[in-house]
Write a protein that holds these residues in place. Structure first.
Motif, PDB file in Angstrom:
ATOM      1  N   UNK A  10       0.829  -1.210   0.000  1.00 60.37           N
ATOM      2  CA  UNK A  10       0.000   0.000   0.000  1.00 60.37           C
ATOM      3  C   UNK A  10       0.862   1.259   0.000  1.00 60.37           C
ATOM      4  N   UNK A  11       1.886   1.275   0.850  1.00 57.49           N
ATOM      5  CA  UNK A  11       2.751   2.455   0.951  1.00 57.49           C
ATOM      6  C   UNK A  11       3.493   2.697  -0.359  1.00 57.49           C
ATOM      7  N   UNK A  12       4.034   1.640  -0.941  1.00 52.43           N
ATOM      8  CA  UNK A  12       4.761   1.778  -2.214  1.00 52.43           C
ATOM      9  C   UNK A  12       3.820   2.295  -3.297  1.00 52.43           C
ATOM     10  N   UNK A  13       2.635   1.717  -3.380  1.00 55.30           N
ATOM     11  CA  UNK A  13       1.664   2.147  -4.391  1.00 55.30           C
ATOM     12  C   UNK A  13       1.318   3.622  -4.217  1.00 55.30           C
ATOM     13  N   UNK A  14       1.021   4.039  -2.983  1.00 56.79           N
ATOM     14  CA  UNK A  14       0.653   5.438  -2.726  1.00 56.79           C
ATOM     15  C   UNK A  14       1.803   6.392  -3.027  1.00 56.79           C
ATOM     16  N   UNK A  15       3.001   6.066  -2.567  1.00 58.53           N
ATOM     17  CA  UNK A  15       4.146   6.948  -2.798  1.00 58.53           C
ATOM     18  C   UNK A  15       4.511   7.022  -4.278  1.00 58.53           C
ATOM     19  N   UNK A  16       4.471   5.902  -4.962  1.00 55.80           N
ATOM     20  CA  UNK A  16       4.834   5.910  -6.379  1.00 55.80           C
ATOM     21  C   UNK A  16       3.827   6.674  -7.217  1.00 55.80           C
ATOM     22  N   UNK A  17       2.559   6.671  -6.806  1.00 56.76           N
ATOM     23  CA  UNK A  17       1.565   7.461  -7.548  1.00 56.76           C
ATOM     24  C   UNK A  17       1.775   8.948  -7.341  1.00 56.76           C
ATOM     25  N   UNK A  18       2.231   9.331  -6.164  1.00 57.46           N
ATOM     26  CA  UNK A  18       2.352  10.759  -5.859  1.00 57.46           C
ATOM     27  C   UNK A  18       3.755  11.313  -6.076  1.00 57.46           C
ATOM     28  N   UNK A  19       4.787  10.537  -5.740  1.00 55.42           N
ATOM     29  CA  UNK A  19       6.172  11.012  -5.823  1.00 55.42           C
ATOM     30  C   UNK A  19       6.883  10.436  -7.046  1.00 55.42           C
ATOM     31  N   UNK A  20       6.515   9.231  -7.436  1.00 59.69           N
ATOM     32  CA  UNK A  20       7.157   8.565  -8.561  1.00 59.69           C
ATOM     33  C   UNK A  20       8.091   7.464  -8.093  1.00 59.69           C
ATOM     34  N   UNK A  21       8.255   6.481  -8.939  1.00 64.51           N
ATOM     35  CA  UNK A  21       9.094   5.329  -8.627  1.00 64.51           C
ATOM     36  C   UNK A  21      10.549   5.727  -8.428  1.00 64.51           C
ATOM     37  N   UNK A  22      11.066   6.537  -9.334  1.00 70.61           N
ATOM     38  CA  UNK A  22      12.492   6.889  -9.300  1.00 70.61           C
ATOM     39  C   UNK A  22      12.860   7.692  -8.053  1.00 70.61           C
ATOM     40  N   UNK A  27      13.579   3.271   2.073  1.00 69.70           N
ATOM     41  CA  UNK A  27      13.483   3.794   3.447  1.00 69.70           C
ATOM     42  C   UNK A  27      12.179   4.572   3.628  1.00 69.70           C
ATOM     43  N   UNK A  28      11.812   5.391   2.628  1.00 70.68           N
ATOM     44  CA  UNK A  28      10.564   6.160   2.703  1.00 70.68           C
ATOM     45  C   UNK A  28       9.342   5.228   2.662  1.00 70.68           C
ATOM     46  N   UNK A  29       9.442   4.187   1.862  1.00 68.42           N
ATOM     47  CA  UNK A  29       8.334   3.226   1.793  1.00 68.42           C
ATOM     48  C   UNK A  29       8.166   2.534   3.146  1.00 68.42           C
ATOM     49  N   UNK A  30       9.268   2.098   3.732  1.00 65.59           N
ATOM     50  CA  UNK A  30       9.215   1.420   5.036  1.00 65.59           C
ATOM     51  C   UNK A  30       8.619   2.356   6.099  1.00 65.59           C
ATOM     52  N   UNK A  31       9.049   3.619   6.079  1.00 63.04           N
ATOM     53  CA  UNK A  31       8.522   4.582   7.056  1.00 63.04           C
ATOM     54  C   UNK A  31       7.010   4.738   6.890  1.00 63.04           C
ATOM     55  N   UNK A  36      10.350  -1.414   9.533  1.00 61.88           N
ATOM     56  CA  UNK A  36      11.760  -1.130   9.266  1.00 61.88           C
ATOM     57  C   UNK A  36      12.085  -1.445   7.809  1.00 61.88           C
ATOM     58  N   UNK A  37      13.176  -0.861   7.328  1.00 63.26           N
ATOM     59  CA  UNK A  37      13.629  -1.169   5.974  1.00 63.26           C
ATOM     60  C   UNK A  37      14.025  -2.647   5.882  1.00 63.26           C
ATOM     61  N   UNK A  38      14.562  -3.188   6.966  1.00 63.61           N
ATOM     62  CA  UNK A  38      14.910  -4.616   6.995  1.00 63.61           C
ATOM     63  C   UNK A  38      13.664  -5.478   6.800  1.00 63.61           C
ATOM     64  N   UNK A  39      12.542  -5.068   7.397  1.00 64.53           N
ATOM     65  CA  UNK A  39      11.294  -5.811   7.223  1.00 64.53           C
ATOM     66  C   UNK A  39      10.845  -5.762   5.763  1.00 64.53           C
ATOM     67  N   UNK A  40      11.005  -4.610   5.129  1.00 65.00           N
ATOM     68  CA  UNK A  40      10.660  -4.488   3.710  1.00 65.00           C
ATOM     69  C   UNK A  40      11.452  -5.508   2.894  1.00 65.00           C
TER      70      UNK A  40
END
Length: 198
Positions: A10-22, A27-31, A36-40
Motif C-alpha cells: 500500500x505504501x509503495x503504491x501510494x508513494x509511487x503514484x504521488x512522488x514517482x518510482x524513481x 526507506x521512505x516506503x518502510x517509514x 523497518x527497511x529490513x522488514x521491507x
C-alpha cells in the motif's frame, strides 16, 4: 493493523503514484508502512521486485485475464470481439494506473536500464502483456475465429499500444479527459482491430 507485507504494498503504491518510482526510496516506503527497511527487504529482495508485486496486486489485472481467455477463448459462447473488448478495457485501466508510477523512470536513463534489467531477470516487463496477447490471438487464429493470415504480434502491439497511448495522452495529472469512457474506447478499439484480422 494490516500485515506488514500489505502495508508495504500500500505504501509503495501510494508513494509511487504521488512522488514517482524513481524518487521514492525503500526507506521512505518502510517509514510510510510503519515498519523497518529490513522488514521491507524480508518480503521483497529489491525495489524492482516490490514494483512487480504492486503491478500484480494493486493495479487492474491484465495477465491472468489474457491467460484465462487463451486457455478457453470461446467459453460461455464468448466472441473474439467480446474477449478483445474485455482485454482492451483492462489494459486501458492498467496503463492509466501504471503510467504515472513508472513515468519517472524515463527521466533517469541509468535507473531505467537497471530497472528494466531487473524486470527481465524476474521474467517480466512491459513486453509480457504483448507476448501474452499475441499467444491468445494465435489460439484464436488456430481455432479459425480470426483470419489465418492475421499477424497476431502486430495486432497485439496495436491493441496494447493504443491503450498505453491513451494513458500517456490523457494522464490524469494533465487534466485533459479522454473523448470516450474506457468501455466505449475498448469496444471501439476491439471492433476496429477485428476489421483487420477477422
Amino acid at each position: 493493523m494490516k500485515p506488514a507485507r500489505e502495508r508495504i504494498l500500500d505504501a509503495a503504491h501510494d508513494l509511487w503514484r504521488t512522488v514517482g518510482l524513481a524518487r521514492t526510496t525503500t526507506k521512505e516506503i518502510a517509514r510510510a508502512a510503519e515498519c523497518s527497511e529490513a522488514a521491507l527487504y524480508k518480503y521483497y529482495a529489491s525495489k524492482e521486485e516490490l514494483f512487480a508485486a504492486v503491478l500484480r496486486e494493486r493495479l487492474p489485472t491484465l495477465g491472468p485475464l489474457i491467460d484465462r481467455l487463451a486457455a478457453d477463448p470461446g467459453a460461455d459462447g464468448r466472441s473474439v470481439e467480446r474477449n478483445l473488448t474485455e482485454i482492451a478495457s483492462q489494459a486501458a485501466l492498467f496503463y492509466a494506473e501504471s503510467f504515472p508510477i513508472a513515468a519517472s523512470l524515463y527521466a533517469e536513463t541509468r535507473l531505467k536500464a537497471r530497472h528494466y534489467q531487473a524486470m527481465r531477470d524476474m521474467g517480466t516487463g512491459p513486453h509480457t502483456p504483448i507476448e501474452a496477447l499475441d499467444a491468445y490471438l494465435r489460439v484464436e487464429r488456430d481455432a479459425g475465429r480470426i483470419s489465418p493470415g492475421a499477424d497476431t504480434f502486430a495486432a497485439a502491439s496495436l491493441l496494447l499500444g493504443a491503450c498505453a497511448q491513451r494513458a500517456f495522452a490523457y494522464d490524469a495529472t494533465v487534466g485533459k479527459e479522454p473523448p470516450q469512457d474506457v468501455d466505449t474506447f475498448a469496444a471501439a478499439l476491439a471492433r476496429t482491430l477485428l476489421t483487420g484480422i477477422a
